[in-house]
Design a protein around this motif. Structure first.
Motif, short mmCIF file in Angstrom:
data_model
loop_
_atom_site.label_atom_id
_atom_site.label_comp_id
_atom_site.label_asym_id
_atom_site.label_seq_id
_atom_site.Cartn_x
_atom_site.Cartn_y
_atom_site.Cartn_z
N LEU A 1 2.79 5.37 -0.30
CA LEU A 1 1.49 5.92 0.37
C LEU A 1 1.01 4.61 1.07
O LEU A 1 0.12 4.25 1.95
CB LEU A 1 0.25 6.26 -0.36
CG LEU A 1 -0.44 7.43 0.10
CD1 LEU A 1 0.05 7.68 0.74
CD2 LEU A 1 -1.21 8.36 -1.16
N LEU A 2 0.42 3.18 0.59
CA LEU A 2 0.29 1.86 0.73
C LEU A 2 0.80 1.49 2.04
O LEU A 2 0.03 0.92 2.64
CB LEU A 2 -0.08 0.87 -0.43
CG LEU A 2 -1.14 1.72 -1.68
CD1 LEU A 2 -0.14 0.60 -3.07
CD2 LEU A 2 -2.80 1.73 -1.47
N ALA A 3 2.05 1.37 2.06
CA ALA A 3 2.89 0.30 2.77
C ALA A 3 3.04 1.72 3.93
O ALA A 3 3.27 1.25 4.89
CB ALA A 3 3.81 0.74 2.24
N SER A 4 2.35 3.17 4.11
CA SER A 4 2.43 3.68 5.44
C SER A 4 1.67 3.43 6.44
O SER A 4 1.86 3.17 7.62
CB SER A 4 2.53 5.40 5.34
OG SER A 4 1.55 5.08 4.29
N PRO A 5 0.61 2.72 6.60
CA PRO A 5 -0.46 2.41 7.60
C PRO A 5 0.35 1.47 8.33
O PRO A 5 -0.14 0.60 9.57
CB PRO A 5 -1.40 1.95 6.87
CG PRO A 5 -1.64 3.06 5.80
CD PRO A 5 -0.06 3.30 5.39
N VAL A 6 1.25 0.22 7.34
CA VAL A 6 1.67 -1.37 8.27
C VAL A 6 2.01 -0.49 8.09
O VAL A 6 3.66 -0.69 9.81
CB VAL A 6 2.09 -1.57 6.73
CG1 VAL A 6 3.21 -2.92 7.90
CG2 VAL A 6 0.96 -2.47 6.06
N ALA A 7 3.58 0.35 8.25
CA ALA A 7 5.59 0.91 9.27
C ALA A 7 4.51 2.26 10.12
O ALA A 7 4.84 1.73 11.34
CB ALA A 7 6.01 2.19 8.34
N ALA A 8 3.26 2.14 9.90
CA ALA A 8 2.86 3.06 11.27
C ALA A 8 2.24 1.85 12.97
O ALA A 8 2.65 2.51 13.19
CB ALA A 8 1.34 4.27 10.88
N PHE A 9 1.23 0.79 12.07
CA PHE A 9 1.27 -0.38 13.60
C PHE A 9 2.89 -1.18 13.58
O PHE A 9 2.71 -1.32 14.27
CB PHE A 9 -0.09 -1.13 12.11
CG PHE A 9 -0.86 -1.01 12.24
CD1 PHE A 9 -2.09 -0.04 13.27
CD2 PHE A 9 -2.32 -0.10 10.63
CE1 PHE A 9 -3.32 0.07 13.47
CE2 PHE A 9 -3.29 0.13 11.58
CZ PHE A 9 -3.70 0.18 12.20
#
Length: 108
Positions: free
Chosen positions: A97-105
């Protein structure tokens, strides 16, 4: 595809924790009806969001196939972790959940 994988795993973990047995096994206490509903809605929403991520990346034809593969991989990982390391399943979901914004960008 990393974003879809992270969202699928986190969604499946939320759905899994909405069950009393798994919630007690992982967190050591029973869940309330309100939390159970929140986990179910959150898990379903994360799975729908993972479908959107797969389709947005590859289009409908290949995106659905990739999404089905990601569903199977994340479910297999969750089942394995629940059987052997139940606490790790929750930690992996939190990291996902914490890494998903990084993966989105990163996928932009």
């Amino acid at each position: 595809m990393l974003l879809a994988l992270l969202l699928c795993y986190t969604g499946f973990t939320a759905l899994c924790l909405s069950l009393d047995r798994h919630h007690a096994e992982v967190l050591g206490k029973k869940t309330s009806a309100r939390r159970r509903l929140g986990l179910r809605l959150g898990g379903g929403s994360l799975l729908a969001l993972s479908l959107w991520a797969a389709v947005a990346t590859f289009g409908w034809s290949r995106g659905l196939v990739e999404w089905c593969a990601v569903l199977m991989i994340s479910a297999l990982l969750l089942v394995w972790l629940l059987a052997y390391r139940p606490r790790w399943a929750l930690a992996m979901a939190a990291l996902g959940l914490l890494a998903s914004p990084v993966a989105a960008f990163a996928s932009l």
